[in-house]
Structures are given as C-alpha cells and as structure tokens.
Design a protein around this motif. Structure first.
Motif, PDB file in Angstrom:
ATOM      1  N   ILE B 486       0.844  -1.207   0.000  1.00 20.18           N
ATOM      2  CA  ILE B 486       0.000   0.000   0.000  1.00 20.18           C
ATOM      3  C   ILE B 486       0.876   1.253   0.000  1.00 20.18           C
ATOM      4  N   ALA B 487       0.244   2.371  -0.326  1.00 20.89           N
ATOM      5  CA  ALA B 487       0.955   3.647  -0.184  1.00 20.89           C
ATOM      6  C   ALA B 487       0.210   4.576   0.758  1.00 20.89           C
ATOM      7  N   ALA B 488      -0.789   4.046   1.444  1.00 24.02           N
ATOM      8  CA  ALA B 488      -1.368   4.795   2.558  1.00 24.02           C
ATOM      9  C   ALA B 488      -0.321   4.774   3.664  1.00 24.02           C
ATOM     10  N   ALA B 489      -0.342   5.783   4.512  1.00 25.64           N
ATOM     11  CA  ALA B 489       0.739   5.917   5.488  1.00 25.64           C
ATOM     12  C   ALA B 489       0.238   5.684   6.898  1.00 25.64           C
ATOM     13  N   ASP B 490       0.717   4.602   7.496  1.00 22.31           N
ATOM     14  CA  ASP B 490       0.411   4.364   8.902  1.00 22.31           C
ATOM     15  C   ASP B 490       1.289   5.300   9.724  1.00 22.31           C
ATOM     16  N   MET B 491       0.655   6.249  10.375  1.00 19.53           N
ATOM     17  CA  MET B 491       1.447   7.204  11.178  1.00 19.53           C
ATOM     18  C   MET B 491       1.111   7.055  12.646  1.00 19.53           C
ATOM     19  N   GLY B 492       0.729   5.821  13.001  1.00 16.21           N
ATOM     20  CA  GLY B 492       0.287   5.570  14.361  1.00 16.21           C
ATOM     21  C   GLY B 492      -1.201   5.281  14.365  1.00 16.21           C
ATOM     22  N   THR B 493      -1.816   5.460  13.207  1.00 16.17           N
ATOM     23  CA  THR B 493      -3.239   5.234  13.066  1.00 16.17           C
ATOM     24  C   THR B 493      -3.563   3.751  13.013  1.00 16.17           C
ATOM     25  N   GLY B 494      -2.585   2.944  12.630  1.00 16.71           N
ATOM     26  CA  GLY B 494      -2.799   1.500  12.580  1.00 16.71           C
ATOM     27  C   GLY B 494      -3.370   1.001  11.271  1.00 16.71           C
ATOM     28  N   CYS B 495      -3.254   1.795  10.201  1.00 15.17           N
ATOM     29  CA  CYS B 495      -3.899   1.359   8.955  1.00 15.17           C
ATOM     30  C   CYS B 495      -3.208   0.133   8.362  1.00 15.17           C
ATOM     31  N   ASP B 496      -1.931  -0.078   8.639  1.00 16.59           N
ATOM     32  CA  ASP B 496      -1.292  -1.308   8.151  1.00 16.59           C
ATOM     33  C   ASP B 496      -2.068  -2.518   8.677  1.00 16.59           C
ATOM     34  N   THR B 497      -2.531  -2.388   9.896  1.00 18.87           N
ATOM     35  CA  THR B 497      -3.244  -3.492  10.530  1.00 18.87           C
ATOM     36  C   THR B 497      -4.698  -3.561  10.083  1.00 18.87           C
ATOM     37  N   THR B 498      -5.383  -2.425  10.065  1.00 15.42           N
ATOM     38  CA  THR B 498      -6.809  -2.466   9.706  1.00 15.42           C
ATOM     39  C   THR B 498      -6.984  -2.893   8.256  1.00 15.42           C
ATOM     40  N   LEU B 499      -6.078  -2.472   7.372  1.00 10.68           N
ATOM     41  CA  LEU B 499      -6.197  -2.893   5.974  1.00 10.68           C
ATOM     42  C   LEU B 499      -5.944  -4.399   5.858  1.00 10.68           C
ATOM     43  N   ALA B 500      -4.993  -4.900   6.658  1.00  8.05           N
ATOM     44  CA  ALA B 500      -4.765  -6.351   6.667  1.00  8.05           C
ATOM     45  C   ALA B 500      -5.994  -7.080   7.197  1.00  8.05           C
ATOM     46  N   GLN B 501      -6.675  -6.485   8.148  1.00  7.01           N
ATOM     47  CA  GLN B 501      -7.909  -7.114   8.665  1.00  7.01           C
ATOM     48  C   GLN B 501      -8.952  -7.231   7.564  1.00  7.01           C
ATOM     49  N   ILE B 502      -9.049  -6.190   6.746  1.00  5.03           N
ATOM     50  CA  ILE B 502     -10.014  -6.223   5.639  1.00  5.03           C
ATOM     51  C   ILE B 502      -9.653  -7.340   4.658  1.00  5.03           C
ATOM     52  N   ALA B 503      -8.379  -7.388   4.275  1.00  8.83           N
ATOM     53  CA  ALA B 503      -7.948  -8.420   3.326  1.00  8.83           C
ATOM     54  C   ALA B 503      -8.166  -9.812   3.913  1.00  8.83           C
ATOM     55  N   ALA B 504      -7.847  -9.953   5.196  1.00 12.08           N
ATOM     56  CA  ALA B 504      -7.974 -11.260   5.850  1.00 12.08           C
ATOM     57  C   ALA B 504      -9.436 -11.710   5.894  1.00 12.08           C
ATOM     58  N   GLU B 505     -10.313 -10.745   6.098  1.00 14.65           N
ATOM     59  CA  GLU B 505     -11.738 -11.071   6.147  1.00 14.65           C
ATOM     60  C   GLU B 505     -12.187 -11.663   4.808  1.00 14.65           C
ATOM     61  N   TYR B 531      -4.652  11.141   4.296  1.00 13.00           N
ATOM     62  CA  TYR B 531      -5.163  12.428   4.759  1.00 13.00           C
ATOM     63  C   TYR B 531      -6.631  12.488   4.384  1.00 13.00           C
ATOM     64  N   ALA B 532      -7.283  13.548   4.796  1.00 10.95           N
ATOM     65  CA  ALA B 532      -8.698  13.751   4.487  1.00 10.95           C
ATOM     66  C   ALA B 532      -9.544  12.562   4.930  1.00 10.95           C
ATOM     67  N   SER B 533      -9.123  11.910   5.996  1.00 14.34           N
ATOM     68  CA  SER B 533      -9.898  10.779   6.521  1.00 14.34           C
ATOM     69  C   SER B 533     -10.191   9.756   5.442  1.00 14.34           C
ATOM     70  N   SER B 534      -9.212   9.503   4.584  1.00 14.78           N
ATOM     71  CA  SER B 534      -9.490   8.676   3.418  1.00 14.78           C
ATOM     72  C   SER B 534      -9.071   7.220   3.575  1.00 14.78           C
ATOM     73  N   THR B 535      -8.158   6.916   4.487  1.00  6.83           N
ATOM     74  CA  THR B 535      -7.507   5.617   4.427  1.00  6.83           C
ATOM     75  C   THR B 535      -8.464   4.450   4.680  1.00  6.83           C
ATOM     76  N   ALA B 536      -9.197   4.486   5.783  1.00  8.28           N
ATOM     77  CA  ALA B 536     -10.083   3.356   6.092  1.00  8.28           C
ATOM     78  C   ALA B 536     -11.131   3.197   4.993  1.00  8.28           C
ATOM     79  N   PHE B 537     -11.669   4.313   4.548  1.00 10.95           N
ATOM     80  CA  PHE B 537     -12.795   4.253   3.617  1.00 10.95           C
ATOM     81  C   PHE B 537     -12.335   4.024   2.173  1.00 10.95           C
ATOM     82  N   VAL B 538     -11.396   4.811   1.695  1.00 10.36           N
ATOM     83  CA  VAL B 538     -11.019   4.720   0.274  1.00 10.36           C
ATOM     84  C   VAL B 538      -9.996   3.604   0.044  1.00 10.36           C
ATOM     85  N   THR B 539      -8.862   3.659   0.747  1.00 11.15           N
ATOM     86  CA  THR B 539      -7.877   2.593   0.584  1.00 11.15           C
ATOM     87  C   THR B 539      -8.442   1.279   1.110  1.00 11.15           C
ATOM     88  N   GLY B 540      -9.276   1.367   2.136  1.00 12.55           N
ATOM     89  CA  GLY B 540      -9.940   0.166   2.658  1.00 12.55           C
ATOM     90  C   GLY B 540     -10.777  -0.514   1.591  1.00 12.55           C
TER      91      GLY B 540
END
Ligand code: FES
Ligand code: FES
Lengths: 156, 759
Positions: B486-505, B531-540
């Motif tokens: 991915i090129a979304a940036a985990d900056m402490g938000t945990g998106c590396d993990t939440t995106l993996a949760q989506i894929a795993a599901e 940014y713009a609150s996009s990672t969970a929704f758009v990259t997700g």
C-alpha cells in the motif's frame, strides 16, 4: 575529555566534547530507542537511567555520566516487552515515538512503587508527553499490567 | 466476521514498544551530511546581498546554497500534498530573494557536523531590505503591502485566488433564499468567532534523509503521509523528472496532517542531488513549532435563524482564513468550515457560505486533523448552543429536533445523500454517559467554584469525493502468505493493521497471514496518501476489491489444478476443494510460480461521495471563577464511524483526538510579536495537554453501516478532534454568564469576563 560510560553493560571509553549531551552520546552508540522530542526537558522522550534513576538525557552532559551506568530501553528488552505488550493490547502504542521514554519511566515507577494509585501514576509520568493517545490507553495498560504482575506473583 | 471489528494488536506494536530503530532519523546513514537552514529574522524582506564566502571556509562545511543557486526562471511550486489539479497556488521557490515570514529559509547549509554549521551560519552575511509586513489577517485583503507581488505566482485552479489582492482563494455558495429566511426567523443569532492557529505538535519532528542509489536516482526516506505527492513536489522543487526520484516512509512518529505538506524533504533532496552525497535534515523542536504547517487561523461570522421552537431554518457563514506566507491547503481547508458544519442541521431551508483566504507574513498554515471543519464546527455549534440558551431549550433536545437523518439530501454537503448515520444514538448515549439530566448544566461546588456541562456535535468526511485515490496490491507468496502493498501511510493510526484485517476477512485467513508493505513510490501502487480521513474508507475499499479479485484468481487456479470449474469449487482460506479433492494454498502458490499465471492483483478505488462520520461530545468542567482556572473533570463522547474496523484503534484515536481538541480549546495558541516572531517556539511555551490536565476521557462507539465502505466502515481519524471546542466554550459560557467566542479560552479571560460581568 575522556569518559568511561557503562552503557547497557558495555564499557565505553572515549573522547567526548564537553558540550555533548548524553542523548546524542547514547544515540551515536546505537541506542536509537532514545528520542529527542523537544530539547527543553519538556517531553520525556529522552528518558534513560543514570545508575538506576530516570533522567532526561537531553539535559545531561555525557561527561556527567563518566564512570556511571547508563541504561536505555535496549538494555531492558525483557521488561520492555513485558510491559509493552500491555500497551500493544490496548492499541495504546500508536505512533510509538513516545513509547520508549514512557516505558523507561513506567519501569522506574514500578520499581519504586509497585502498587501506584491512578493519581500516583499520573503524577509520576506527568513529564512523559504523548500527542496520540490522550493518555487513557496508557493508563489502562499500566493498570492491566499491574494486575497481571500481581496475579503472577501470587501464583508463584 | 473473523478479522474485521476485532481488537487485534497492531502489526508493528512490539517493534515500537521495544524501541526498535524504525523512524527516519534512526535509519539515516551514519556518515551523511547534516543539513541546516539559515532562516529569515524578518517577516517581510528582500535579500539585497548575500555573501557565504567566509562561511564556506569553516572546516566541515560542504556546501551552502542561496537563492542565487536556484536557476533563473524556475517555476514556482507548492509544498501541499494534494491531488491533481493542485488547488494550492504555486507560490514557492526552494529559496527566494523575497522572504515572507520570520523563519523563511534564506540559505541551505550542509556539512559533516552540526557545530561547524552553527558557526558557518553566523558567518553568512545577509543584507535585507526590510519591508512592511501584513500581520493582522483582518487587514490583509486589498492591503497595499503584497505578500506575493511576483509576476510568476500561479494559481492552477479556479479557486478565486488573486495575488494582487493578497487573496489565496475566494468562494461563495448557497441554496435557498438566505436573507428572506433570516428575516422571517423568530430569532437570529449573529456572532463572530475566532480560532487561533495551533500546532499538530506530533512528537517526532520533521525529518528526511536522502541518498543516491546504484542507478543514480535520488532516494528520499521521510516522515511523510504522502509519498507520491512528495515525489512530485521534490521533482518540482529541483526541476528534475519524477522518474529520477523514489520516496519511501518508514514508521512515522505522528503526523496529524503536518506531514501532508512537504515541510522538510526538499532541502536535503537538493543537497544530495547537488553533492551526490547522503544528507539528512531533522528539524529542531523550535523549527517544528515555528516554520511548519499549523492549523489555519480563522474568523467566522455566523448568522443563524430559527423558529422559537428551536428549528434551525437558515445558516449564513462567512469564513476568513489566514493561510500565512504560502498557500498550502489554503483554498481547501476553508471549505470544510461550512461544508462540514452546516449539514448537521437537516431542516434548514437555506444556507449561504462565503469564504476568503488571505496571505499574511506569518508561517504558512497547512493541514491539521479536522482541516477547517474544526473551526467551522466551533462557530456553528457555539451559535446553536447560544440559541438553545436564548430559547431556554436543552441543547440536546434542540439537536434532536434538528439533526440530519439517514436518507436526507445535504445541500451544503455537495448535494450528497446521507447513507449512514447514528447521530441520534450518539446524542442519546453521551447524554447518559455524562449524566446530563442528573447533574444540571451549572452547579455550585463551593465558594466561587462551579461545575458546568457543555456539549457539541461534529461531522467530517471519508476521503475527498471523486478525487482521492486508494490503492492496494495483494500477492500470494510461497507458503500461502499474502503480501499487501500500500501507499497509505500508517502514522500511528494502525492502517497497516486495519487494511490487513479487511484483506484477511475476504481471504478467510488470520491477519497474521498478511504481511504489509508500504509506503514506497517504487513498489507501492499509487495512492494519494493518508489524509482527508481517506484511508479506512477509500484505501480500505481498494483493499477489499483487491482481495475479492485475488480470491477469484485463487479459486480459478485451484479449480484448474483440480480439473474443475471455478463455480464448482470452494475456498476456505486454506485450500480449494472440489468434491473429495483439494489443493492447498501453498500448492496453488507454487503452481502460480511455475507458469500457471501470477496470483497478484492491484486495485484502486475512488469514491463518488464521502460519507460523513459523526460524533457527539460533552464535558464536565470545574471552574474557579476567581482565578479562571479550569479543570476538565470528564469528557464523554460517542462516535459513529460506521463499522469500527478495529475497536481498540478507534477508541485510542478518539481519545487522542479529544485531548487535542481540549488543548486547542484551553491552551494551545500560536502568538506572534509585533515583528512577526512566533512566541510559542518550544514545548515550554506551547503547552500541549499532559496527563495531569484531564480527569478522564470516555469514548463509546455507536456503529452504523455505511453501504459504500469496506464492511460498512467510514473514517474516524479527524472527526474526533472537533467536539471539545464548542462543548468547553459552552460550559464556560454558562459558568461565567458571557459567551466565549475566541479560542483558546485562557484563565485570565475567564477571570476578567467574570469580574466585568459582575460589575
Ligand atoms: S528531548 Fe529531553 S525532554 Fe524532550
Ligand atoms: S504514541 Fe505517538 S506520541 Fe505517544
């Protein structure tokens, strides 16, 4: 000036300039867990143990540690992992940048006061800033850790 | 669900808590050149003459660059990390003859050690022609002093910018007959609010290092939320092709939007490109606080019309925003002040929203969590709280009468239809949590001491509709382990993990089976960044689509290995089965590597709309009316972020955002001297909340289901900062008896107002 510092159990003897901070000294010796967040003793990110006392390494000259024992998180891998896993269980490590300083100080707290009250925890760690967590997750982790440690001790 | 909505540990957690060297400065090569910036002492000045010859003689100094080293005719650029076409004006040069704020870079120094550079800095001779400066943003528009008088200033988008008027942007929109509805309203609240600039103050300062790789390309490793935008910005700044640049980010020690601007990257990039030697820059805390990308200062004029029963009929908002010396995020932040506050009031018949964004001679503003919505919500929610007080209606009850509902079309929210909303439940929940009805809004707890309650609502977006791009690549590797790139940036938000949760599901496996890699412009799929609150929704969503496609491919290949059709096989995450036969995932992976077609998928996603998350927050304060001292006893909030992808991470984000909001309401403030020097230049002066400052923060999750999101998810990262501002201002207003309209609300203001009010 030549100093001898026992950094995480390794004896290091070398020339340091009189104005080098302990923070820069430990980082240049590979202890990258020690972070710089402010340079003005306000954030707690640079906390290390001098002998067994937590100090802010940004405000201490390396020469002051001459002939002394200096410990960073790299020197306490077991304790770091043990307490750190409770932060991890809360998701409270977040960006992680403040964690090493916080964990050092928390270890010092547990050594001094194994059963701190909420107020004592807050006061002891007041100098450890965190911009991510709102501190609540850290508090939950600390309390869970103390509970776990106590029940472990009872069992033994 | 087996992975999504589970409070699992972050993938990087144990590395972080054991202090591993994973941040930019930990990874920089030992021998790299140190880069330092000589900064302007003047708020507005022309460099008449600059002489670096003496400074260059200092042993250890490798190079010094000034504006004279920037090729004549270089095109201006912006450091804002935004998608094409860039709304922020092209108003910067790497180094300019014209310096526009105290702290604007005058020279770039590179050398082997810091001390040599400090000495050299003092030996650079600069003669300035000091110009009058625009320091009060209320006087900036059409001021005879121009912050950007230059002829090569460019605005790429029709955002209403005009450098000859100090205007970075201007916009007007609305619907309905605003003046008519206001005139026929039973009551009109008419107030001007003011929010100051404040700093993200992430714990890791801005940091970047650069090297030249084996192919002669520039490798940039930086603490950034926007690797791809960063690559373009560096290419613009250096005048070299993007293909010559690779940008990657290691772990990031907090961003909150600060690192959605390329604040530090261009300087070491220039040094390394010129010298072909590795170099690094690590901003001091002082630089991080005084020459960076803080929140836009705004003045907001609200006129709010309502019936005497408390139905909000019209909202008229004029926002004046201060972008500082450069226009980074200027044209876009201001829009959120109206578009993410007005739509909360679903019954309004009319709205009008007019904005001006002005240049001044202070540091450029940028993106900070909440991005203009924070300021707008403070104003609109404060006006609604005042309305409630004037009408004698409980603020919760007044909200219940007005809030936007699922299925509503929101004219002030780009005309989008609301597809998920638990705002009503959030109101209910918070009212209970704080004990609103039992406690009463103001009560005395001793001589001159009162306890008071206040509340506020908030919304945000989930990515920018039709603009933000999320990307994900999934590959099945040997041993049946997936790699998610991915090129979304985990900056402490945990998106590396939440995106993996989506894929795993989707792939019916444990998130542990998904390795995550990112972000790197050479290896990650394109993504506009975090940014713009996009990672969970758009990259997700991109990740979900990607995993579905890969699943399909696995089933197809499995079926062909079994001599069956895809429609006849089943995949349980471990093996593909057909009747009594099966092939394991690693057998399928091995086959794919033996010429049976790669099992790799890349998907991107752009959403036509941006479903808003919602939050309600309420505070209980204890105030000493004599000294003005405020203690936040409790802050309770409920958040609707659709499906929480990882409830632990939602919770800590919310708690952290709330505390930042409390900081903004009560302490945080960037102030300048009359000469434009930032006073709050360290953590000694710029106070962020410590753990002693708040009693407790409690967060409840009120889930909704957003049909367009991955497994029903919306964003959460930004909305959480917004409610403390109006809630705290409201509580204090009730305690003192005067409305507070300016942030931060400092003890002296409380004490003064109280005294004044008594007399
Ligand atoms: S760096 Fe030492 S206290 Fe902040
Ligand atoms: S976790 Fe990011 S600063 Fe504490």
């Amino acid at each position: 000036m030549t100093v001898t510092i026992f950094l995480n159990g390794n004896k290091i003897t070398e020339d340091v300039s009189p104005d080098e901070t302990l923070l820069s000294f430990v980082r240049s010796h590979g202890c990258k867990s020690v972070k710089c967040g402010c340079e003005t003793t306000n954030c707690g990110l640079c906390t290390v143990f001098l002998e067994d006392t937590p100090v802010l390494s940004c405000a201490l000259l390396a020469v002051r540690a001459d002939q002394k024992k200096v410990t960073t998180l790299e020197g306490l891998p077991k304790e770091a992992e043990e307490f750190g896993s409770f932060l991890a269980d809360q998701g409270a490590e977040q960006c992680g940048f403040c964690n090493p300083g916080l964990i050092m100080n928390a270890i010092a707290l547990f050594r001094e006061n194994p059963h701190p009250s909420d107020e004592e925890i807050k006061r002891y760690l007041a100098g450890n800033l965190c911009r991510c967590s709102g501190y609540e997750g850290q508090m939950r982790a600390i309390k869970e850790f103390v509970r776990w440690r106590d029940s472990n001790e009872q069992r033994q | 669900m087996n992975s999504v909505s589970k409070p699992i540990r972050k993938k990087d957690a144990m590395q972080l808590v054991t202090g591993k060297p994973v941040y930019t400065d930990d990874l920089a090569p030992e021998n790299c050149l140190i880069v330092k910036l000589l900064r302007s002492p003047h708020a507005n000045a022309m460099i008449e003459h600059i002489d670096v010859s003496k400074a260059l003689l200092v042993p250890g100094v490798e190079a010094i660059y000034t504006y004279l080293d920037i090729p004549k005719g270089s095109r201006r650029f912006t450091c804002a990390g935004q998608t094409y076409p860039e709304p922020s004006p092209y108003d910067r040069l790497l180094l300019d003859k014209h310096v526009r704020f105290v702290g604007d870079p005058v020279a770039i120094l590179a050398g082997t050690d810091e001390k040599a550079l400090q000495r050299a800095m003092k030996l650079i001779k600069v003669e300035y022609k000091v110009l009058p400066a625009v320091l009060d943003f209320r006087t900036a528009k059409d001021n005879p002093v121009l912050v950007h008088p230059e002829a090569d200033w460019e605005s790429l988008c029709p955002v209403g910018a005009d450098n000859r008027r100090n205007l970075c942007a201007h916009d007007e929109c609305g619907s309905g007959d605003i003046e008519g509805v206001l005139a026929s309203s039973d009551i009109v609240i008419d107030r001007v609010y003011h929010t100051k600039a404040c700093q993200q103050t992430m714990m890791e300062p801005f940091a970047t290092f650069c090297t030249i790789d084996a192919y002669g390309r520039l490798n940039v490793v930086s603490s950034t939320q926007i690797v791809f935008h960063c690559r373009r910005i560096i290419a613009n700044a250096l005048g070299i092709p993007k293909t010559m640049i690779r940008v990657s980010k290691p772990r990031i020690g907090g961003g909150f939007g600060a690192k959605q601007t390329s604040v530090s990257e261009i300087y070491p990039a220039f040094v390394t490109w010129k010298t072909k030697k590795p170099s690094k820059i690590v901003f001091t805390r002082e630089e991080t606080q005084t020459a960076s990308s803080p929140r836009h200062e705004m003045e907001l004029h609200v006129r709010l019309g309502a019936t005497k029963e408390g139905i909000v009929r019209a909202i008229d908002l004029y926002t004046l925003s201060n972008t500082g010396a450069y226009g980074e995020h200027g044209p876009t932040t201001v829009g959120l002040s109206g578009h993410k506050s007005i739509p909360l009031y679903g019954k309004a018949e009319a709205f009008r929203f007019v904005t001006d964004v002005v240049y001044t001679n202070v540091m450029s503003a940028g993106a900070y969590r909440g991005y203009g919505a924070t300021q707008g919500l403070f104003a609109v929610e404060s006006a609604v709280n005042e309305l409630a007080e004037k009408l004698g209606i409980d603020p919760f009850v007044l909200r219940e009468k007005n809030i936007v509902k699922e299925g509503d079309v929101m004219p002030a929210y780009y005309g989008e239809t609301l597809t998920s909303c638990a705002l009503d439940r959030c109101l209910q929940k918070v009212k209970e949590m704080i004990g609103w009805e039992q406690k009463g809004q103001v009560r005395s707890v001793g001589e001159n001491r009162v306890r008071c309650l206040g509340m506020g609502m908030a919304m945000q977006g989930s990515g920018i509709s039709g603009v933000d791009v999320g990307g994900a690549t999934l590959r099945l590797g040997e041993e049946g382990i997936y790699l998610l790139s991915i090129a979304a940036a985990d900056m402490g938000t945990g998106c590396d993990t939440t995106l993996a949760q989506i894929a795993a599901e989707v792939l019916d496996c444990s998130p542990d089976r998904i390795s995550v890699f990112g972000a790197d412009t050479d290896a990650s799929p394109y993504d506009s960044g975090s940014y713009a609150s996009s990672t969970a929704f758009v990259t997700g969503k991109a990740t979900e689509k990607c995993a579905l496609k890969l699943r399909e491919k696995i089933e197809t290949l499995g079926a062909s290995l079994l001599g069956a059709e895809r429609k006849d096989v089943t995949f349980d995450g471990e093996k593909v089965s057909y009747q009594d036969n099966f092939v394991t995932l690693s057998e399928i992976a091995a086959a794919s590597m033996a010429g049976r077609g790669t099992l790799e998928v890349t998907e991107c996603h752009t959403s036509p709309n941006s479903p808003p998350p919602f939050m309600v927050g309420a505070c209980e304060l204890e105030v000493d009316l004599e000294t003005g001292e405020v203690e936040v006893v409790e802050f309770d909030a409920a958040v609707d972020c659709g499906t929480p992808l990882n409830p632990n991470l939602v919770r800590v984000q919310a708690e952290g955002g709330i505390l930042q909001g409390i900081g903004m309401a009560l302490y945080e403030n960037i102030e300048y001297s009359e000469e434009g020097v930032a006073r709050h230049n360290s953590l000694m002066q710029y106070k962020i909340p410590t753990r002693m400052d708040v009693g407790r923060i409690r967060v409840a999750i009120e889930s909704s289901y957003e049909p367009q999101g991955p497994f029903g998810a919306k964003s959460v990262g930004e909305v959480v900062i917004n409610t403390p501002l109006p809630a705290i201002a409201d509580a204090l207003s009730k305690a003192v008896g005067v409305r507070f309209t300016e942030l931060p609300i400092l003890p002296e203001q409380i004490a003064l107002k109280k005294r004044f009010f008594r007399e």
